[in-house]
Design an enzyme around this catalytic site. Structure first.
Site, PDB file in Angstrom:
ATOM      1  N   SER A   1       0.782  -1.240   0.000  1.00  0.00           N
ATOM      2  CA  SER A   1       0.000   0.000   0.000  1.00  0.00           C
ATOM      3  C   SER A   1       0.813   1.290   0.000  1.00  0.00           C
ATOM      4  O   SER A   1       0.381   2.297  -0.567  1.00  0.00           O
ATOM      5  CB  SER A   1      -0.979   0.016   1.170  1.00  0.00           C
ATOM      6  OG  SER A   1      -0.300  -0.199   2.390  1.00  0.00           O
TER       7      SER A   1
ATOM      8  N   ASP B   1      -2.878   6.154  11.278  1.00  0.00           N
ATOM      9  CA  ASP B   1      -2.824   4.710  11.521  1.00  0.00           C
ATOM     10  C   ASP B   1      -1.409   4.207  11.822  1.00  0.00           C
ATOM     11  O   ASP B   1      -1.221   3.037  12.146  1.00  0.00           O
ATOM     12  CB  ASP B   1      -3.421   3.932  10.338  1.00  0.00           C
ATOM     13  CG  ASP B   1      -2.647   4.113   9.032  1.00  0.00           C
ATOM     14  OD1 ASP B   1      -1.549   4.704   9.044  1.00  0.00           O
ATOM     15  OD2 ASP B   1      -3.155   3.646   7.982  1.00  0.00           O
TER      16      ASP B   1
ATOM     17  N   HIS C   1       0.804   4.003   7.326  1.00  0.00           N
ATOM     18  CA  HIS C   1       1.000   4.648   6.028  1.00  0.00           C
ATOM     19  C   HIS C   1       1.579   6.046   6.207  1.00  0.00           C
ATOM     20  O   HIS C   1       1.280   6.727   7.181  1.00  0.00           O
ATOM     21  CB  HIS C   1      -0.328   4.758   5.274  1.00  0.00           C
ATOM     22  CG  HIS C   1      -0.965   3.448   4.983  1.00  0.00           C
ATOM     23  ND1 HIS C   1      -2.012   2.944   5.741  1.00  0.00           N
ATOM     24  CD2 HIS C   1      -0.695   2.515   4.039  1.00  0.00           C
ATOM     25  CE1 HIS C   1      -2.370   1.761   5.255  1.00  0.00           C
ATOM     26  NE2 HIS C   1      -1.583   1.480   4.229  1.00  0.00           N
TER      27      HIS C   1
END
Length: 284
Positions: free
Chosen positions: A37, A253, A256
């Site tokens: 990601s 979070d 990321h």
């Protein structure tokens, strides 16, 4: 007596010149980018990211994106998103911008970004991916399906097209969060790297692998322990270089990077690549 110059010979000569006119451009530097990601791009694209993108910075689409008027296998000015059709800002964006800011005017930069959020490195192992895909959740299978079910295969497919236009100068990796504390990770990455070298007929000494750290401990990164393993990658791949994420800001979070973090990380990838190409970052 000289024989008359035949029409066939003339046509062959013109064909040769025509083909030569579209020969591979040695000043078109191409970079393959893959991972999960943080390479896919998790941060929202901001207005500053979509303006003043030099047309010498190109992206070859790895998927069809009708909403962006982009088709797989074609080059476009590298206005984000640079991964799939609805992904966010990635390190690749500012990697390309920073490279062009410090390369000669005749140089162009092309990127190909194939990444799947949440995936393990096993997804890019061409001999193991099928069994791995059977274990992943449905939402990830949807991402994988956009690459025809085989992200590694799609990366090689479009990379071969890109090689007709330019020269692959390096590979960018950002992956590891889903393999946190996996002591075999470096060996698994080497399998993928070696396969790319073989399948694209590349020479390892000429094609470095740049691997970025996960969100750093100084940002509270929840996978920061993986950075100790990433740091050992050059012991397994001689031409590997680790890109520090220290100080690169992240999202709430702690997994990321945020947009500012991606911009800085991308510039760090570029600084390392510029050094390997024999250039330095110009003073502002």
């Amino acid at each position: 007596m000289k024989k008359p110059f035949s029409t066939a010979a003339l046509l062959l000569g013109l064909l040769f010149l025509s083909l030569n006119g579209f020969a591979q451009d040695k000043n078109f530097y191409i970079f393959l980018c893959f991972g999960q990601s943080n390479m896919e791009g998790n941060a929202k694209i901001e207005p500053q990211d979509t303006v003043n993108v030099d047309s010498r910075f190109q992206v070859m689409e790895a998927v069809d994106c009708p909403t962006l008027n982009r088709t797989k296998g074609n080059w476009y000015t590298a206005v984000p998103p640079l991964c799939r059709c609805r992904t966010g800002l990635t390190p690749t964006d500012y990697f390309g911008r920073e490279l062009l800011a410090n390369l000669p005017e005749k140089a162009r930069v092309g990127v190909i970004n194939v990444a799947v959020g949440g995936c393990k490195i096993e997804l890019f192992d061409k001999d193991q991916y099928e069994s791995y895909v059977t274990t992943v959740p449905g939402w990830m299978k949807n991402f994988i399906s956009e690459y025809g079910g085989n992200p590694y295969g799609r990366l090689v497919e479009v990379a071969k097209l890109a090689q007709k236009d330019g020269v692959i100068k390096g590979i960018l990796l950002h992956q590891g969060e889903s393999n946190t504390n996996d002591t075999l990770w470096t060996k698994k990455v080497k399998v993928v790297y070696d396969n790319l070298m073989h399948d694209l007929k590349l020479k390892p000494r000429k094609v470095p692998l740049l691997a970025g750290e996960t969100v750093n401990a100084d940002q509270g990164g929840i996978c920061a322990s993986m950075n100790r393993i990433i740091a050992t990658l050059p012991q397994t791949i001689k031409n590997a270089h680790v890109i520090s994420s220290a100080g690169c800001t992240d999202s709430a979070d702690n997994l990321h990077f945020n947009a500012a973090g991606y911009r800085e990380l991308g510039k760090r990838y570029a600084t390392q690549m510029l050094s390997l190409l024999g250039y330095s970052v110009k003073a502002e």
